[in-house]
Design an enzyme around this catalytic site. Structure first.
Site, short mmCIF file in Angstrom:
data_model
loop_
_atom_site.label_atom_id
_atom_site.label_comp_id
_atom_site.label_asym_id
_atom_site.label_seq_id
_atom_site.Cartn_x
_atom_site.Cartn_y
_atom_site.Cartn_z
CD GLU A 1 -38.63 3.00 12.33
OE1 GLU A 1 -38.69 2.17 13.22
OE2 GLU A 1 -37.72 3.78 12.15
NE ARG B 1 -33.19 15.74 19.63
CZ ARG B 1 -32.68 16.68 18.94
NH1 ARG B 1 -31.98 17.66 19.59
NH2 ARG B 1 -33.01 16.60 17.57
CG HIS C 1 -37.46 6.75 9.94
ND1 HIS C 1 -38.02 6.53 11.22
CD2 HIS C 1 -37.93 8.12 10.24
CE1 HIS C 1 -38.34 7.36 12.09
NE2 HIS C 1 -38.26 8.68 11.33
CB CYS D 1 -41.13 9.98 12.70
SG CYS D 1 -40.50 11.07 11.52
#
Lengths: 214, 214, 214, 214
Positions: free
Chosen positions: B78, B88, B165, B141
């Site tokens: 990342e 979510r 990731h 994350c």
């Protein structure tokens, strides 16, 4: 209220750019707002120079830049612009900045102040697929977005601004050899109209509740 | 040289989390580095509290956090962590922060100082699919990544840190009802070993050439 | 019991073809079966001529042809071969049949007699993603599959035969410019071994219950 | 000339089925053809019973059944119907045939006689993404297609028939939690009109050149 909305010129051998085609079809007035439409070149630096001139000339309260993200299925308001360029291919004038910052004195990123969640709700309730995107890439689209937010931060603090990525036009996709998602230009244009409507109706900061951005 | 590498605990009803499984299989030494492995909970705040304690205890030069991005086909270092949470689903303790900042006094985002391009080259030359990602999402994350980079900025300026990731493990994907990309844990683990190797060998700043990050 | 298993030679500028690489790594014996491995050319007609010669020479009870379907995430046993060729690109000898039948006197399609559901269960319980495919395309892979089933129907009724599509090898995918799913060759090869095992253990017809194919 | 075109009723908790919505919006006449529209239930057996009754009543020269393949980006004329049912979920009356033949005395598959390539060319030249599909699945859509081609083979040899899969409607996709491709109903309906036009103008067999299907 003045709204400045931009779209890129044709790029990569295409004869039209759906981003600006969709912008062109917008009405001249949405609710109480005057809509000022501007085509900008897919060229690093030049695009933001023209954008800045248009801001100085038109005194907009809201600036929305529109670009194409071929392959996406949704209209995607971008949440964040990053201080980074890494161009996979040259722009329309052959520039290809690699692994470099946009503004030496700028922060790593800016969040947009556009109400991205309200925009997506407005579009979806109109039957137009939409979702927030958290990456505008590292090409001219992100370049314009970051540069706009930098200008707002330094020179135009009363302006709200941001970037909207739109899918391929269906007639473009119909010509491609491999299957890819798309959306008719009329629906893209309606999506931009609903985007502006949502921005007019939701002037609060995007990070409510849970904190404010400054 | 000390390297602290973390992986999340099982999440969402799974009995294992491939992220930490891959971390566990790493050797204890890579080149000249001691590898310190840490499992952290998939819980906002708690994960970074444990991470900070481990940093204070082990004095690492390099900190790499690893999480799973189900559906991705590549190992993806990342590039940027953003100051934003929008969960979510609840985390392992039922927390579900929505549309809020991680650190009230933090900037909108931090770039990692890990050599993400060199990491991808190292992995690909080893036959492991890899590509830079420009969004770590808005869940735990990204929370860990941003929090780590904030801690580095405020308290540990000599540490380089970042987030990787990884895809679903093939044995997870084999159990899912819909088709989804995956990678065997052994290959994920080899990818993390190559990631550490690339970090050791490329200590320069990532924004070279074209500018430096500070 | 004799098992003949084939893989295609390198194609489209690649130096290896993962399909045959995975075949090559199979053991010479699986349970009670002798495994006979054959590389066949990616050429219409030639591939089935060689296949027929190998059948006559080796008297197999089971024939499995293996090819690559770049982009798929699973190992996919094919359910049906169709009497149709429509080649998007030329084969290794420049043949490019368009919109034509494979066998003028053949039926529109043949179902395989391989236990495709049992194969997928066997693979998935070994942690290898697998799903039945209902289209082998219109290129050399489908050509070999249909031709094999036609030969079985006309000349070798005691043989069971079919086709398995496998994903890109991870080292191929790591070299591609766009992200695509893949699987390590060792896992593909293990998947083929499990496929043969499932075929040996499930000799019943695939359409049970609900009807038999003849 | 009479054209019978069918669409399924709402399914799986949806209040509308875009397949029939698009059919409903067709004009009553296309070129020289009368268009007869029929809604059929998403129920094994019942759908083809109604289809057969409508054929007997209306004496069509052309029969086109339309169904939805959620997730596809294109309008996809189906090339082949297979003699197989394997229902992942029950139909609207709770039937769930597994691994069974549709017709005990039928061949494994039938090719459509619709000019699928000409249909795709017609749609693409109208700016509507389209591609031939070689699998209609193993659910009610394939069931109707195979059953129609079986009826044509046994009882109605003068009729040409086939099946068209269409994407999600955009307003459906806008409500889904995960991103998926879609197309506005008006464009789907225009695509069906162009499909009928192509069928009227291309009455030759689809396997020209290269052979004829019978």
């Amino acid at each position: 209220m003045n709204v400045l909305i931009t779209g890129f010129d044709p790029f990569g051998g295409e004869s039209i750019n759906p981003a600006y085609e969709a912008v062109k079809r917008l009405p001249d007035h949405i609710q109480t707002a005057n809509i000022i439409k501007l085509e900008i070149p897919t060229v690093f630096e030049e695009c933001t120079k023209l954008l800045d001139e248009a801001i100085q000339k038109n005194h907009p309260d809201l600036v929305i830049c529109v670009g194409q993200a071929g392959g996406r299925v949704n209209i995607t308001p971008e949440f964040v612009g990053i201080n980074y360029m890494d161009a996979r291919i040259p722009d329309n004038k052959g520039n290809q900045p690699l692994q470099s910052k946009i503004k030496e004195d700028g922060p790593d990123a800016y969040f947009t102040k556009l109400p991205v969640k309200a925009i997506c709700e407005e579009l979806k309730s109109s039957g137009i697929p939409a979702v927030i995107s958290y990456s505008a890439g590292t090409y001219v689209c992100n370049y314009v977005m970051y540069s706009l937010l930098y200008m707002i931060d330094r020179k135009y603090p009363h302006i709200r601004g941001g970037f909207i990525h739109v899918p391929y036009d269906t007639s473009q996709a119909a010509k491609l050899s491999s299957s890819t998602a798309s959306m008719p230009i009329d629906m893209i244009s309606l999506g931009l109209e609903k985007t502006i409507k949502a921005c007019i109706e939701h002037s609060e900061d995007i990070l409510i509740p849970g904190g404010t951005t400054h």
